[in-house]
Design a protein around this motif. Structure first.
Motif, mmCIF file in Angstrom:
data_model
loop_
_atom_site.group_PDB
_atom_site.id
_atom_site.type_symbol
_atom_site.label_atom_id
_atom_site.label_comp_id
_atom_site.label_asym_id
_atom_site.label_seq_id
_atom_site.Cartn_x
_atom_site.Cartn_y
_atom_site.Cartn_z
ATOM 1 N N PRO A 172 2.641 -2.692 8.607
ATOM 2 C CA PRO A 172 1.614 -2.741 7.781
ATOM 3 C C PRO A 172 1.609 -4.131 7.207
ATOM 4 O O PRO A 172 2.091 -5.030 7.270
ATOM 5 C CB PRO A 172 2.180 -1.578 6.887
ATOM 6 C CG PRO A 172 2.731 -0.688 7.381
ATOM 7 C CD PRO A 172 3.822 -1.557 8.084
ATOM 8 N N ALA A 173 -0.146 -3.899 6.479
ATOM 9 C CA ALA A 173 -0.675 -5.433 5.852
ATOM 10 C C ALA A 173 0.376 -5.213 4.760
ATOM 11 O O ALA A 173 0.663 -4.364 4.142
ATOM 12 C CB ALA A 173 -1.480 -5.509 6.410
ATOM 13 N N PRO A 174 0.260 -7.000 4.172
ATOM 14 C CA PRO A 174 1.133 -6.812 3.184
ATOM 15 C C PRO A 174 -0.366 -6.152 2.163
ATOM 16 O O PRO A 174 0.008 -5.357 0.730
ATOM 17 C CB PRO A 174 1.518 -7.795 2.759
ATOM 18 C CG PRO A 174 1.392 -8.747 3.832
ATOM 19 C CD PRO A 174 0.189 -7.880 5.192
ATOM 20 N N GLY A 175 -0.850 -6.257 2.273
ATOM 21 C CA GLY A 175 -1.928 -6.296 1.743
ATOM 22 C C GLY A 175 -1.896 -4.247 0.973
ATOM 23 O O GLY A 175 -1.768 -3.633 0.069
ATOM 24 N N ALA A 176 -1.892 -3.783 2.664
ATOM 25 C CA ALA A 176 -1.952 -2.338 2.479
ATOM 26 C C ALA A 176 -0.261 -2.132 1.289
ATOM 27 O O ALA A 176 -0.158 -0.607 1.033
ATOM 28 C CB ALA A 176 -1.918 -1.532 3.551
#
Length: 278
Positions: A7-11
Motif C-alpha cells: 500500500p502507498a504511504p498515504g493509504a
C-alpha cells in the motif's frame, strides 16, 4: 514470479488515522459494556480487563430493568422521537420542495435564513420556549417535548439538496399528469428521496433520543421522562455508588440506536452523499 504490491504511504496513514479515531470513539462504549457485566468490587480496579473474573451481567441488567422504570423511559423516547420525526418530515419535505423546485420571490432569502438557523443552537431558544410553554399550559406533557422540534433547518437543507438532484423533467411530467404540488411532494419527491429521509431520520432520532437539556427543563413527571433524563433519575434514586446497574441501563438505552444505524447504514451514506452537494 509474482511481485507483491505494498500500500502507498498515504493509504497506510489514512487507515491508521481511521483506526485510531474509531478506537477513541468506541473506547467509552466498550468500557460501558464492560462495566455493565462486572460486580462492584471489579469496577474500580487499577488494571483493566474487558471480561470480569465474576460475571455479574444478569444481576446488573435485572436491577436496571426492575429497580427503575427503564422500559417506561425507553417507551417515552420512542413516542417522542417518532412524533418529532413524523412532524419534521411533514414540515420539511414541502418546504424543501418549494426551495428546490419552485420559482418565487424571496426564495434565496428564505434559504439563507435556513442556513442561518443551522448555526443557532437550540439551547438559545430554551428560555422563550419555556415561557411560551408555561403560558399555554403544556409544560410537563408530551407536547412540550415534541413541538419545539417540529421544524428542522437541517432537514430542510438536506431535503432541498437531495430534491435538486432530481431532474426537473420528472416534476414537469407529474404536473402534466395532473398532480398538485403537494401531490408531487408526497407521491414523487418523498419516495425518490427515501435515502435522504432515512439519513435524516437517523440524525433526528439519535439527537432527540439522547436529548437531556430541554427535557430536564420542561418535564418533571417521571412517567414522561425520556431515556437520558430517566437514567439521571435512576442514578440519583436507585444506583447510588453501584455503577454496574447504571452502566447496564446506559447500554440498554444505546443499543437500539446502534442496531438502527447498522441496519440503515447503506441508505444513510447514500442519503448524505447525494444530498451533500449540488
Amino acid at each position: 514470479m509474482m511481485t507483491r504490491t505494498f500500500p502507498a504511504p498515504g493509504a497506510i496513514f489514512r487507515h491508521a488515522a481511521l483506526l485510531v479515531t474509531a478506537a477513541l470513539i468506541l473506547g467509552p462504549f466498550v468500557w460501558m459494556v464492560s462495566l455493565s457485566i462486572k460486580p462492584p468490587g471489579e469496577i474500580f480496579r487499577a488494571s483493566f480487563s474487558f471480561w470480569p473474573e465474576q460475571f455479574y451481567g444478569i444481576e446488573n441488567y435485572t436491577k436496571a430493568i426492575t429497580q427503575a422504570p427503564l422500559l417506561r423511559y425507553m417507551f417515552n423516547g420512542v413516542i417522542v422521537c417518532a412524533s418529532i420525526l413524523a412532524l419534521q418530515i411533514a414540515v420539511c419535505a414541502p418546504a424543501a420542495y418549494a426551495l428546490a423546485k419552485l420559482e418565487f420571490a424571496g426564495r434565496n432569502l428564505l434559504f439563507a435564513l435556513v442556513l442561518i438557523a443551522l448555526l443557532l443552537p437550540h439551547e438559545v431558544l430554551a428560555l422563550p420556549l419555556f415561557i411560551l410553554g408555561a403560558k399555554i399550559g403544556v409544560l410537563n406533557t408530551y407536547a412540550v417535548l415534541i413541538f419545539p422540534y417540529g421544524v428542522s433547518p437541517f432537514g430542510i437543507f438536506l431535503f432541498r439538496q437531495f430534491f435538486k438532484t432530481i431532474p426537473d423533467d420528472v416534476v414537469h411530467a407529474a404536473r402534466l399528469d395532473g398532480y398538485s404540488e403537494l401531490g408531487i411532494v408526497w407521491k414523487i419527491m418523498v419516495p425518490m428521496g427515501l435515502p435522504a429521509i432515512i439519513a435524516f431520520g437517523i440524525f433526528s432520532v439519535v439527537s432527540h433520543w439522547n436529548s437531556l437539556f430541554w427535557p430536564l427543563i420542561a418535564v418533571r413527571d417521571q412517567n414522561l421522562m425520556p431515556p437520558p433524563l430517566g437514567i439521571m433519575a435512576f442514578k440519583n434514586e436507585e444506583a447510588g455508588n453501584d455503577y454496574g446497574p447504571l452502566m447496564a441501563a446506559s447500554t440498554l438505552v444505546v443499543a437500539p440506536l446502534a442496531i438502527a444505524f447498522l441496519t440503515a447504514q447503506r441508505w444513510f451514506v447514500e442519503g448524505l452523499a447525494r444530498g451533500a452537494v449540488k
